[in-house]
Design a protein around this motif. Structure first.
Motif, PDB file in Angstrom:
ATOM      1  N   ALA A 218       0.783  -1.315  -0.128  1.00 30.66           N
ATOM      2  CA  ALA A 218      -0.075   0.000  -0.085  1.00 30.66           C
ATOM      3  C   ALA A 218       0.823   1.125   0.135  1.00 30.66           C
ATOM      4  CB  ALA A 218      -1.008   0.140   1.200  1.00 30.66           C
ATOM      5  N   GLY A 219       1.832   1.232   0.873  1.00 32.34           N
ATOM      6  CA  GLY A 219       2.751   2.337   0.868  1.00 32.34           C
ATOM      7  C   GLY A 219       3.565   2.612  -0.687  1.00 32.34           C
ATOM      8  N   ILE A 220       3.875   1.569  -1.151  1.00 36.49           N
ATOM      9  CA  ILE A 220       4.474   1.715  -2.550  1.00 36.49           C
ATOM     10  C   ILE A 220       3.658   2.363  -3.488  1.00 36.49           C
ATOM     11  CG2 ILE A 220       5.353   0.354  -4.447  1.00 36.49           C
ATOM     12  CD1 ILE A 220       7.062  -1.226  -2.481  1.00 36.49           C
ATOM     13  N   THR A 221       2.166   1.890  -3.570  1.00 35.61           N
ATOM     14  CA  THR A 221       1.208   2.211  -4.376  1.00 35.61           C
ATOM     15  C   THR A 221       0.886   3.845  -4.246  1.00 35.61           C
ATOM     16  OG1 THR A 221       0.403   0.026  -4.453  1.00 35.61           O
ATOM     17  CG2 THR A 221      -1.089   1.694  -5.168  1.00 35.61           C
ATOM     18  N   VAL A 222       0.826   4.073  -2.779  1.00 38.45           N
ATOM     19  CA  VAL A 222       0.445   5.411  -2.554  1.00 38.45           C
ATOM     20  C   VAL A 222       1.502   6.362  -3.168  1.00 38.45           C
ATOM     21  CG1 VAL A 222       0.356   7.271  -0.669  1.00 38.45           C
ATOM     22  CG2 VAL A 222      -0.998   5.126  -0.626  1.00 38.45           C
ATOM     23  N   CYS A 223       2.944   6.030  -2.958  1.00 38.29           N
ATOM     24  CA  CYS A 223       3.827   6.747  -3.449  1.00 38.29           C
ATOM     25  C   CYS A 223       3.733   6.920  -4.966  1.00 38.29           C
ATOM     26  CB  CYS A 223       5.280   6.025  -3.360  1.00 38.29           C
ATOM     27  SG  CYS A 223       5.589   6.306  -1.294  1.00 38.29           S
ATOM     28  N   PHE A 224       3.495   5.909  -5.659  1.00 39.36           N
ATOM     29  CA  PHE A 224       3.312   5.791  -7.142  1.00 39.36           C
ATOM     30  C   PHE A 224       2.082   6.914  -7.384  1.00 39.36           C
ATOM     31  CE2 PHE A 224       5.549   1.879  -7.653  1.00 39.36           C
ATOM     32  CZ  PHE A 224       6.943   2.307  -7.929  1.00 39.36           C
TER      33      PHE A 224
ATOM     34  N   ASN B 121       4.172   2.154 -13.564  1.00 42.09           N
ATOM     35  CA  ASN B 121       4.676   1.895 -12.040  1.00 42.09           C
ATOM     36  C   ASN B 121       3.124   1.847 -11.152  1.00 42.09           C
ATOM     37  OD1 ASN B 121       7.154   2.077 -12.175  1.00 42.09           O
ATOM     38  ND2 ASN B 121       7.356   4.326 -11.956  1.00 42.09           N
ATOM     39  N   VAL B 122       2.241   2.662 -11.427  1.00 42.09           N
ATOM     40  CA  VAL B 122       0.941   2.384 -10.812  1.00 42.09           C
ATOM     41  C   VAL B 122       0.441   0.954 -10.915  1.00 42.09           C
ATOM     42  CG1 VAL B 122      -1.629   3.077 -10.640  1.00 42.09           C
ATOM     43  CG2 VAL B 122       0.296   4.951 -10.706  1.00 42.09           C
ATOM     44  N   LEU B 123       0.375   0.686 -12.341  1.00 43.44           N
ATOM     45  CA  LEU B 123      -0.186  -0.921 -12.501  1.00 43.44           C
ATOM     46  C   LEU B 123       0.714  -1.842 -11.546  1.00 43.44           C
ATOM     47  CD1 LEU B 123      -2.056  -2.609 -14.067  1.00 43.44           C
ATOM     48  CD2 LEU B 123      -0.273  -2.775 -15.821  1.00 43.44           C
ATOM     49  N   ALA B 124       2.036  -1.603 -11.423  1.00 44.12           N
ATOM     50  CA  ALA B 124       2.921  -2.619 -10.671  1.00 44.12           C
ATOM     51  C   ALA B 124       2.656  -2.390  -9.095  1.00 44.12           C
ATOM     52  CB  ALA B 124       4.237  -2.038 -10.792  1.00 44.12           C
ATOM     53  N   GLY B 125       1.987  -1.115  -8.559  1.00 44.60           N
ATOM     54  CA  GLY B 125       1.785  -1.203  -7.227  1.00 44.60           C
ATOM     55  C   GLY B 125       0.254  -1.911  -6.958  1.00 44.60           C
ATOM     56  N   ILE B 126      -0.531  -1.853  -8.029  1.00 47.77           N
ATOM     57  CA  ILE B 126      -1.755  -2.417  -8.052  1.00 47.77           C
ATOM     58  C   ILE B 126      -1.494  -4.020  -7.913  1.00 47.77           C
ATOM     59  CG2 ILE B 126      -4.013  -2.967  -9.042  1.00 47.77           C
ATOM     60  CD1 ILE B 126      -3.931   0.121  -9.880  1.00 47.77           C
ATOM     61  N   SER B 127      -0.791  -4.405  -8.671  1.00 49.12           N
ATOM     62  CA  SER B 127      -0.345  -6.007  -8.907  1.00 49.12           C
ATOM     63  C   SER B 127       0.337  -6.202  -7.415  1.00 49.12           C
ATOM     64  CB  SER B 127       0.688  -6.185  -9.961  1.00 49.12           C
ATOM     65  OG  SER B 127       1.122  -7.506  -9.959  1.00 49.12           O
ATOM     66  N   MET B 128       0.859  -5.515  -6.675  1.00 46.26           N
ATOM     67  CA  MET B 128       1.474  -5.928  -5.487  1.00 46.26           C
ATOM     68  C   MET B 128       0.235  -5.716  -4.489  1.00 46.26           C
ATOM     69  SD  MET B 128       4.939  -4.125  -4.576  1.00 46.26           S
ATOM     70  CE  MET B 128       5.699  -3.171  -5.922  1.00 46.26           C
TER      71      MET B 128
ATOM     72  N   PHE C 127       1.783 -12.479  -9.186  1.00 48.73           N
ATOM     73  CA  PHE C 127       1.591 -11.165  -9.143  1.00 48.73           C
ATOM     74  C   PHE C 127       2.707 -10.402  -8.670  1.00 48.73           C
ATOM     75  CE2 PHE C 127      -2.620 -12.717  -9.516  1.00 48.73           C
ATOM     76  CZ  PHE C 127      -3.316 -11.754 -10.421  1.00 48.73           C
ATOM     77  N   LEU C 128       3.496 -10.745  -7.593  1.00 50.76           N
ATOM     78  CA  LEU C 128       4.761 -10.186  -7.497  1.00 50.76           C
ATOM     79  C   LEU C 128       5.765 -10.261  -8.373  1.00 50.76           C
ATOM     80  CD1 LEU C 128       6.229  -8.564  -5.030  1.00 50.76           C
ATOM     81  CD2 LEU C 128       6.796 -10.776  -4.097  1.00 50.76           C
ATOM     82  N   LEU C 129       5.773 -11.185  -8.953  1.00 52.48           N
ATOM     83  CA  LEU C 129       6.926 -11.299 -10.121  1.00 52.48           C
ATOM     84  C   LEU C 129       6.281 -10.280 -11.133  1.00 52.48           C
ATOM     85  CD1 LEU C 129       9.186 -12.903 -11.625  1.00 52.48           C
ATOM     86  CD2 LEU C 129       7.666 -14.379 -12.309  1.00 52.48           C
ATOM     87  N   ILE C 130       5.214 -10.318 -11.509  1.00 51.63           N
ATOM     88  CA  ILE C 130       4.713  -9.530 -12.667  1.00 51.63           C
ATOM     89  C   ILE C 130       5.050  -7.971 -11.994  1.00 51.63           C
ATOM     90  CG2 ILE C 130       2.756  -8.264 -13.542  1.00 51.63           C
ATOM     91  CD1 ILE C 130       1.284 -10.932 -13.490  1.00 51.63           C
ATOM     92  N   ALA C 131       4.707  -7.552 -10.829  1.00 48.95           N
ATOM     93  CA  ALA C 131       4.993  -6.288 -10.140  1.00 48.95           C
ATOM     94  C   ALA C 131       6.513  -5.963 -10.385  1.00 48.95           C
ATOM     95  CB  ALA C 131       4.618  -6.165  -8.749  1.00 48.95           C
TER      96      ALA C 131
END
Length: 109
Positions: A40-46, A65-72, A89-93
Motif C-alpha cells: 500500500a505504501g509503494i502504491t501510494v507513493c506511485f 508503475n501504478v499498475l505494478a503497485g496495484i499488482s502488489m 503477481f509479485l513477479l509481474i510487479a
C-alpha cells in the motif's frame, strides 16, 4: 507530499514488502499484514507522484508503475487467502518495476 517524504516512504515500504515476502515463507502469521502495508505504501507513493508536467513516455512509465503497485496489492490479497498466486503477481510487479527503472533514465533524454 514532498519528494523527500515520498522517497522515505518508498524505501520503508520496499523494506516491508521484502520482509513480508521473506517472513511469509517462515509461516509467520503477521507476514501478510507486513507485506500489505508495504504494498500500500509503494502504491501510494506511485499514485501521489506528480505526472502532469511529464511527457508522453514518462506518463506511460508512471501508469506502468501504478499498475505494478496495484499488482502488489493483488499479491497481498492472495497472500491473505493463503494461495500461491501471490508469487505470480509479485513477479509481474517486479518485472514492471525493473522495466521502468531501466527505461526511465533514457526517457529523460
Amino acid at each position: 507530499m514532498s519528494q523527500q517524504i515520498r522517497n522515505y516512504i518508498f524505501i520503508f515500504s520496499g523494506a516491508l514488502v521484502l520482509a513480508g515476502a521473506v517472513l511469509y515463507i517462515t509461516h509467520w502469521m503477521y507476514a501478510p499484514y507486513v507485506f500489505a502495508v508495504g504494498a500500500a505504501g509503494i502504491t501510494v507513493c506511485f499514485m501521489t507522484a506528480p505526472y502532469q508536467d511529464l511527457g508522453f513516455r514518462l506518463r506511460r512509465l508512471h501508469r506502468i508503475n501504478v499498475l505494478a503497485g496495484i499488482s502488489m496489492i493483488v499479491s497481498s490479497v492472495f497472500m491473505f487467502r493463503e494461495r500461491m498466486e501471490w508469487v505470480v503477481f509479485l513477479l509481474i510487479a517486479a518485472l514492471l518495476l525493473i522495466y521502468t527503472s531501466f527505461v526511465s533514465p533514457r526517457a529523460d533524454e
